[in-house]
Design an enzyme around this catalytic site. Sequence first.
Site: not given
Lengths: 344, 344
Positions: B312-314
């Site tokens: 996640g987190e980009g």
Amino acid sequence: MSITFTIAPHSPNLVGALQTKIDQKTKPLGSLGQLEDLALQIGLCQNSLTPEINKPSILIFAGDHGIAESGVSAYPQSVTAQMVANFLQGGAAISVFARQHQIELLIVDAGVKTDLANHPKLIKAKIGHGTQSFLTQPAMTAEECDKAIITGARLVSDRHQQGCNCIGFGEMGIGNTSSAALLMHKLTHTPLADCVGRGTGLDDAQLLAKLAILQQAIAHHGDIQTPLAVLATFGGFEIAMMVGAYLQAAELGMLIMVDGFIASSALLVAYRLYPQVLDYCIFSHVSHELGHKTLLAYFNRNALLNLDLRLGEGSGIALAFPLLQSAVLFLNDMASFEEAGVDH
Amino acid sequence: MSITFTIAPHSPNLVGALQTKIDQKTKPLGSLGQLEDLALQIGLCQNSLTPEINKPSILIFAGDHGIAESGVSAYPQSVTAQMVANFLQGGAAISVFARQHQIELLIVDAGVKTDLANHPKLIKAKIGHGTQSFLTQPAMTAEECDKAIITGARLVSDRHQQGCNCIGFGEMGIGNTSSAALLMHKLTHTPLADCVGRGTGLDDAQLLAKLAILQQAIAHHGDIQTPLAVLATFGGFEIAMMVGAYLQAAELGMLIMVDGFIASSALLVAYRLYPQVLDYCIFSHVSHELGHKTLLAYFNRNALLNLDLRLGEGSGIALAFPLLQSAVLFLNDMASFEEAGVDH
């Protein structure tokens, strides 16, 4: 082969410490997937917990192939020299991608049929004006093959002396998927039909014709088995130079970025001579060219990208290069749970 | 929903001219594979034969989830706020990768449970102090959901006004794979077991417990069907904000980079409201998280990377970003056969 190499397999000393460093970064265990394997490999290559990539370089080896006269490619042999000019002028795909990532790009005339004009980015190391057609005779002599391997090794040593510790090899040579297919067939015993692809874009009829020509070549040369004999019989000057380049880079402990099908067929020869060369190799992508996936499975390795590329030139290397940088950066710059005060 | 969007599907005007431009580059037809599709899509998004990427930006939406109290994650809820601090200090994976590629990184407090200190990179837009547990009640009210969507849209408009034309959305929220799994199940009718994965690293027993909890939640809420009702019932504040962000970015004709499973579940809601949003979306990677591959198939789209990421987190967006640049660069900077004087 008149040159020998001393390639040290990875020392396992740092495996535990590197894995611990990776696992203590602020992320769920294993959540960076293949990038974590890559960071581990790079750390082991450099025997360091804080590896770094310095002066990355791509050498494109260019050479012509006698077999190209038999209609195995969608393009005429003249395109090899024209594309070398395009590389030098900065207009090819690899020119664009190497600029994007500040990768040094040098072109090596390993055996282009045409004589090429001088250029600061061109290394003139012609073994011959194209190979002979392996339909009727070996592509090169054992002496030419040896000279090509030594030259490839010397060019890599030159880059290393300039401070480069991460290198990749591209190729340009109309007809060279035919050489690559034969190297793969003879050295891995994969059925020929599973090694022969459409190259630059053959249609169904042309593909069948290519297959028939290659079967004829195999029959003509009979039972050739050693890696060097297979290389001299069916290879190209650019492929033989890449063999020496891979082995020298591994001897020097450099990170080696592997491009697509032809680059991997050269690595296959190097691997059969010195299997530990693989420890230093990072496979940049799996090519759309038939056979490459099978070849990666033979090496038991995954590639970083799977974008249906089939261009050669080292283009897959340049596109995957930022992932090597990312692996090094997360290993060096990400905070640990302790440093960041994050519960785990 | 009190906000509406006007999203133009791509005009097909330039398809022919873009494809011709791609095909005239000095490379065999189609040999840059998926990168060619990407160049075409970017050209169509910008309705230009010479597209460009300006001021790329990643917004990370962070929010807490009431369901996290029920043991659906390997980490405690406190980690959401701790990771926000880590993003702001520059120590997280996305911090490292965004710096590598000069992507602007901003963090949005969409609904973290803790109150957060001011920071130049933190946008305070808290809808609430975490959602309610959807085991016993809707995660948020319809009003909160609406407010979150509007806020996400406004934040994207702000970036666009700063000159950004390429944006991606990351998320942080302990427990949010549970929300994503339920959105996917309710909106695509994929069996729940095929939507529920190990998230941050559940073992077999924990995975079964997560599945049982989510089945209980589904039973509790009965027959909810509309995208907005599903979002309010099972979503998170960060997910609802991403819905508005996707739709606003598409309305503004921006290139939208899509991250992994949770980011794609938010896109699913946006897509069900405005299917043409997909025209602007570039899927950065296929996640290791169970369900993401199925979700990509539902969208009928390929992703650029397949590196078993599940962070996640980009992070997948940042890692794939250089490929967007490469697509634009080859389209703009590579020589044509005619320009380079190469036979074809």
